[in-house]
Design an enzyme around this catalytic site. Structure first.
Site, PDB file in Angstrom:
ATOM      1  N   TRP A 110      18.312  40.184 -31.337  1.00  0.00           N
ATOM      2  CA  TRP A 110      19.002  41.008 -32.321  1.00  0.00           C
ATOM      3  C   TRP A 110      18.037  41.821 -33.180  1.00  0.00           C
ATOM      4  O   TRP A 110      18.328  42.985 -33.516  1.00  0.00           O
ATOM      5  CB  TRP A 110      19.932  40.165 -33.182  1.00  0.00           C
ATOM      6  CG  TRP A 110      21.130  39.720 -32.385  1.00  0.00           C
ATOM      7  CD1 TRP A 110      21.429  38.459 -31.978  1.00  0.00           C
ATOM      8  CD2 TRP A 110      22.161  40.566 -31.865  1.00  0.00           C
ATOM      9  NE1 TRP A 110      22.598  38.469 -31.231  1.00  0.00           N
ATOM     10  CE2 TRP A 110      23.058  39.742 -31.149  1.00  0.00           C
ATOM     11  CE3 TRP A 110      22.410  41.938 -31.937  1.00  0.00           C
ATOM     12  CZ2 TRP A 110      24.187  40.248 -30.506  1.00  0.00           C
ATOM     13  CZ3 TRP A 110      23.536  42.449 -31.292  1.00  0.00           C
ATOM     14  CH2 TRP A 110      24.405  41.610 -30.592  1.00  0.00           C
ATOM     15  N   ASP A 180      18.890  40.464 -42.158  1.00  0.00           N
ATOM     16  CA  ASP A 180      20.106  40.198 -41.399  1.00  0.00           C
ATOM     17  C   ASP A 180      20.280  38.680 -41.340  1.00  0.00           C
ATOM     18  O   ASP A 180      19.570  37.990 -40.626  1.00  0.00           O
ATOM     19  CB  ASP A 180      19.966  40.792 -39.990  1.00  0.00           C
ATOM     20  CG  ASP A 180      21.158  40.506 -39.092  1.00  0.00           C
ATOM     21  OD1 ASP A 180      22.076  39.767 -39.516  1.00  0.00           O
ATOM     22  OD2 ASP A 180      21.175  41.014 -37.959  1.00  0.00           O
ATOM     23  N   LYS A 204      30.443  34.136 -37.759  1.00  0.00           N
ATOM     24  CA  LYS A 204      29.629  32.953 -37.453  1.00  0.00           C
ATOM     25  C   LYS A 204      30.010  31.804 -38.389  1.00  0.00           C
ATOM     26  O   LYS A 204      30.577  30.811 -37.972  1.00  0.00           O
ATOM     27  CB  LYS A 204      28.142  33.273 -37.619  1.00  0.00           C
ATOM     28  CG  LYS A 204      27.654  34.490 -36.860  1.00  0.00           C
ATOM     29  CD  LYS A 204      27.719  34.334 -35.353  1.00  0.00           C
ATOM     30  CE  LYS A 204      27.054  35.512 -34.665  1.00  0.00           C
ATOM     31  NZ  LYS A 204      27.146  35.424 -33.200  1.00  0.00           N
TER      32      LYS A 204
END
Length: 370
Positions: A110, A180, A204
Site C-alpha cells: 500500500w 496512513d 478494517k
C-alpha cells in the site's frame, strides 16, 4: 434454492477487509435499518441535511478526538474514496508547486501504491524501500535519513498485505508527519499528537466501507494551492463540515456506534490495545511452536497486531488449509492476491474467542498434515 446451514450463516470473519464489527454494533445497525429510535425513520432514508445527522457528525468528531487524545485544533473529516483517494489528495494539498521533495517510505504494497500518485504532483524522495528484502521487515532507525526541510513525511503505520507494523513513531518533529493508519486506526493508544495528518478508511477496525476518516492539524494547509477542485480540497471539506456532497450517512453512523463501543464498552484505546495484543500473541505463538510447518512472513520485531501473514510448505498445503478452514467456519484467510499465502486479520471487532478457535483448527491441521 440452496439450503444455508448454520455453519455457513455464522462464519468468523478474518478478512483483510471489510473486517468484523462488534456484535452490539451489528444489533444497533439492524434496528437502525428498520428505524433509528430517536428519529423513527430508517437510517437508509434519513437526510444528510437533518439536525439529527448534524449531531451524529459533531459527536463522532468529538469521540475520535477524545479517543486519540487530541485537542479541538485538529479537524476531523469524513470523506469518500478510501485511502486511495488520500494518496492523491495529500500531495495535491502539500506538495504541488513546491520545490522541496516529500519524504516517503516504501514498506509494502500500500505504501508503494501511494508513490506514483505523489509523483504526479511534485518531487518525492524514497527514504527507504523494503523491495530488496521482499518487504519482510521494516527499517531500523539507523537506516533512516530524513530531510529536515522535507515538505512532509508520508508512511503507512501497518502494512495490511505483508503483516508489518511500526511500533514507534518515526520522522523529525519539525517535518509534518502524514500517516496512513487505515488498518490499525483506533486499535491501540499512541502518540497521535505528533502527527500533522492521519487518515484511515473505515472498513478494517471502525466500520463498513464507504467512509474515510481524516484527522488533520490546524495550520497544516497553509500554503496549499488555491485552484484545487472543491471536492478534493480539505479546506472546502472543513468549511462544509464533511457535507460538501451527499455523504455516506449509514457508514458514518456505523463508525459513531463503534466509537461509542470503544469508549463505553471496551474502555478506551488502552483496553482495546491490550485485547488486540492478546489476540496477536496467541496467534503468533501458534505459528512459532509449529516447527516450521507455518512460516510467518514478517520479522519478529515488526509483526503486526492486526494482520498475521504466513505461508505453508507448499501451495497444495495452503490450498487445502484454506478449503478446510472455510468449511470449518473461518472466512477470509486467503492472503492478498499480490503475495498469496495465508493472512488472518484480527481487527477490533473480532473477539479473542474467534482467535482461540482458529488456533485450535491450525493445531489440528498441522497434526493431520505434517
Amino acid at each position: 434454492m440452496k439450503t444455508v446451514s448454520v455453519r455457513e450463516r455464522n462464519q468468523l470473519n478474518f478478512s483483510g477487509g471489510p473486517g468484523a464489527l462488534p456484535e452490539s454494533v451489528l444489533r444497533q445497525l439492524q434496528e437502525a435499518i428498520h428505524a433509528v429510535p430517536e428519529v423513527g425513520l430508517s437510517i437508509l432514508g434519513i437526510s444528510h441535511r437533518s439536525d439529527w445527522f448534524a449531531a451524529v457528525v459533531a459527536e463522532l468528531q468529538s469521540n475520535i478526538r477524545g479517543l486519540l487524545g487530541l485537542p479541538p485544533s485538529y479537524h476531523v473529516l469524513f470523506l469518500q474514496g478510501g485511502a486511495t483517494q488520500q494518496f492523491s489528495m495529500v500531495p495535491m494539498a502539500l506538495l504541488a508547486g513546491r520545490s522541496r521533495p516529500a519524504d516517503y517510505l516504501q514498506t509494502g504494497y500500500w505504501s508503494g501504491k501511494a508513490l506514483p500518485e505523489a509523483r504526479r504532483e511534485g518531487p518525492v524522495r524514497v527514504v527507504w524501500s523494503g523491495q530488496a528484502c521482499g518487504f519482510g521487515r521494516l527499517p531500523r532507525d539507523e537506516e533512516l535519513d530524513f530531510a529536515s526541510d522535507a515538505a512532509y513525511l508520508h508512511y503507512v503505520s501497518n502494512e495490511t498485505v505483508e503483516g508489518l507494523q511500526f511500533h514507534r513513531v518515526i520522522g523529525r518533529d519539525e517535518v509534518p508527519r502524514v500517516c496512513d493508519m487505515s488498518s490499525d486506526f483506533l486499535s491501540a493508544p499512541g502518540e497521535f499528537g505528533r502527527f500533522s495528518m492521519i487518515y484511515a478508511h473505515a472498513q478494517k477496525n471502525i466500520g463498513p466501507s464507504g467512509v474515510t476518516v481524516v484527522v488533520l492539524k490546524d495550520g497544516l494547509l497553509d500554503g496549499a494551492p488555491d485552484a484545487m477542485p472543491g471536492f478534493l480540497d480539505y479546506r472546502r471539506q472543513i468549511e462544509a463540515g464533511s457535507i460538501f456532497n451527499t455523504p455516506p450517512v449509514f457508514a458514518i453512523y456505523a463508525v459513531l456506534l463503534v466509537t461509542r463501543w470503544l469508549r463505553d464498552d471496551v474502555g478506551g484505546l488502552a483496553a482495546m490495545g491490550g485485547i488486540n495484543a492478546a489476540k496477536a500473541r496467541l496467534l503468533y505463538r501458534a505459528l512459532d511452536r509449529a516447527d516450521g510447518f507455518y512460516r510467518p512472513r514478517a520479522a519478529v520485531p515488526d509483526r503486526s497486531t492486526m494482520n498475521v501473514a504466513f505461508t505453508l510448505a507448499s501451495p497444495e498445503l495452503e490450498k487445502r488449509f484454506l478449503a478446510e478452514a472455510e468449511d470449518a467456519g473461518f472466512s477470509g484467510l486467503a492472503g492478498h492476491r499480490s503475495v498469496g499465502g495465508i493472512r488472518a486479520s484480527i481487527y477490533n471487532g473480532l473477539q479473542l474467542g474467534a482467535v482461540e478457535k482458529l488456533v485450535g483448527f491450525m493445531d489440528d491441521y498441522r497434526r493431520r498434515h505434517r
